[in-house]
Write an enzyme that holds these catalytic residues in place. Structure first.
Site, PDB file in Angstrom:
ATOM      1  CG  HIS A  49      -0.716   2.136  -9.216  1.00 48.26           C
ATOM      2  ND1 HIS A  49      -0.878   1.790  -7.894  1.00 48.26           N
ATOM      3  CD2 HIS A  49      -1.791   2.892  -9.544  1.00 48.26           C
ATOM      4  CE1 HIS A  49      -2.022   2.318  -7.448  1.00 48.26           C
ATOM      5  NE2 HIS A  49      -2.581   2.996  -8.430  1.00 48.26           N
ATOM      6  CG  ASP A 102      -2.062   0.967   1.115  1.00 44.15           C
ATOM      7  OD1 ASP A 102      -2.373   1.409  -0.012  1.00 44.15           O
ATOM      8  OD2 ASP A 102      -2.640   1.308   2.162  1.00 44.15           O
ATOM      9  CG  LEU A 104       8.928 -17.569  -4.141  1.00 47.44           C
ATOM     10  CD1 LEU A 104       8.895 -17.595  -2.614  1.00 47.44           C
ATOM     11  CD2 LEU A 104       9.438 -16.201  -4.608  1.00 47.44           C
TER      12      LEU A 104
END
Ligand code: IPE
Ligand code: IPE
Ligand code: MG
Length: 244
Positions: free
Chosen positions: A31, A14, A125
């Protein structure tokens, strides 16, 4: 130190909009800058032997944003997916996009499906990206599947327990998040993984997501390692077990 490193880290990324605003740039620039931070943290997780990383990219409530921001976010998501998937695959990362994908443009859905197929056998991962995801949605969709199974006579109502519900959630079969990180200063869950965060350790930082880096990530991990996880027991019980 009490704990080994986390197996599963979940992050609410955020603060992109505020990062851009501080620089007199459009929110979208924040972003875009955020994608760079994602790359660094994915690499750091692989290096630190974190097994699962789950990132909140777009919540089911984020559709409420101005249309222009939503559509730019979709484009960014598509281009990032396009650019990054091959590299992730080469590095042994298994990718999963979780959330209600039916709301996305057909082309994006296909792209997502292909990225799942391409990376499905990788094991270094597991990277989960939550997009059009909501914790409440996840529990509802799992409940619907169980209800359907009951209606179809495959299970009885008494078969429904925590384990069965878990097996229908988006992150079924994965260890629950050990460490939850939220950047940007807010201290709330914002409808992220509700079920799975029951015993997760929380770490909040005021740092805005595009400024988040490996040093801060290590701080979060050190904080996690220093905590005693009791899961309802007493501290003394846990110490005895750890010494055994
Ligand atoms: C998080 O950053 C990214 C998304 C929700 C898509 P924000 O866009 O929420 O940034 P702030 O909170 O407005 O600074
Ligand atoms: C949560 O951030 C969702 C993502 C980071 C994708 P928001 O910025 O949407 O959360 P609220 O609205 O401030 O709670
Ligand atoms: Mg925000």
């Amino acid at each position: 130190m009490h704990n080994p490193g986390p197996r599963h880290v979940a992050i609410i990324m955020d603060g992109n909009g505020r990062w851009a605003k501080k620089r007199f740039m459009p929110r979208f620039a924040g972003h875009k800058a955020g994608v760079e931070a994602v790359r660094d943290i994915v690499k750091a997780c692989a290096e630190r032997k974190v097994e699962v990383l789950t990132l909140f990219a777009f919540s089911s409530e984020n559709w409420r944003r101005p249309e222009e921001e939503v559509s730019l976010l979709m484009k960014l998501f598509m281009s990032a997916l396009d650019r990054e998937v091959k590299r992730l695959h080469k590095n042994g990362v298994r990718l999963r996009i979780i959330g209600d994908l039916s709301a996305f443009p057909e082309k994006l859905q296909q792209q997502i499906h292909q990225s799942h197929q391409l990376t499905k056998d990788n094991s270094l991962l597991q990277l989960n990206i939550a997009a059009n995801y909501g914790g409440r949605w996840d529990i509802v969709q799992a409940s619907k599947k169980m209800a359907q199974a009951a209606v179809d006579g495959e299970i009885s109502v008494d078969d429904i327990d925590e384990q069965l519900l878990e097996s229908h959630l988006s992150l079924a079969g994965l260890p629950e998040p050990d460490l939850f990180i939220r950047t940007g200063g807010e201290e709330r869950i914002s409808n992220f993984l509700l079920w799975q965060l029951a015993y997760t350790e929380f770490f909040f930082t005021k740092t805005l997501w595009p400024d988040f880096n490996v040093k801060l990530f290590d701080e979060a991990i050190d904080s996690f390692k220093s905590r005693q996880r009791r899961f309802g027991r007493t501290g003394e019980q846990v110490e005895v077990e750890q010494d055994a």
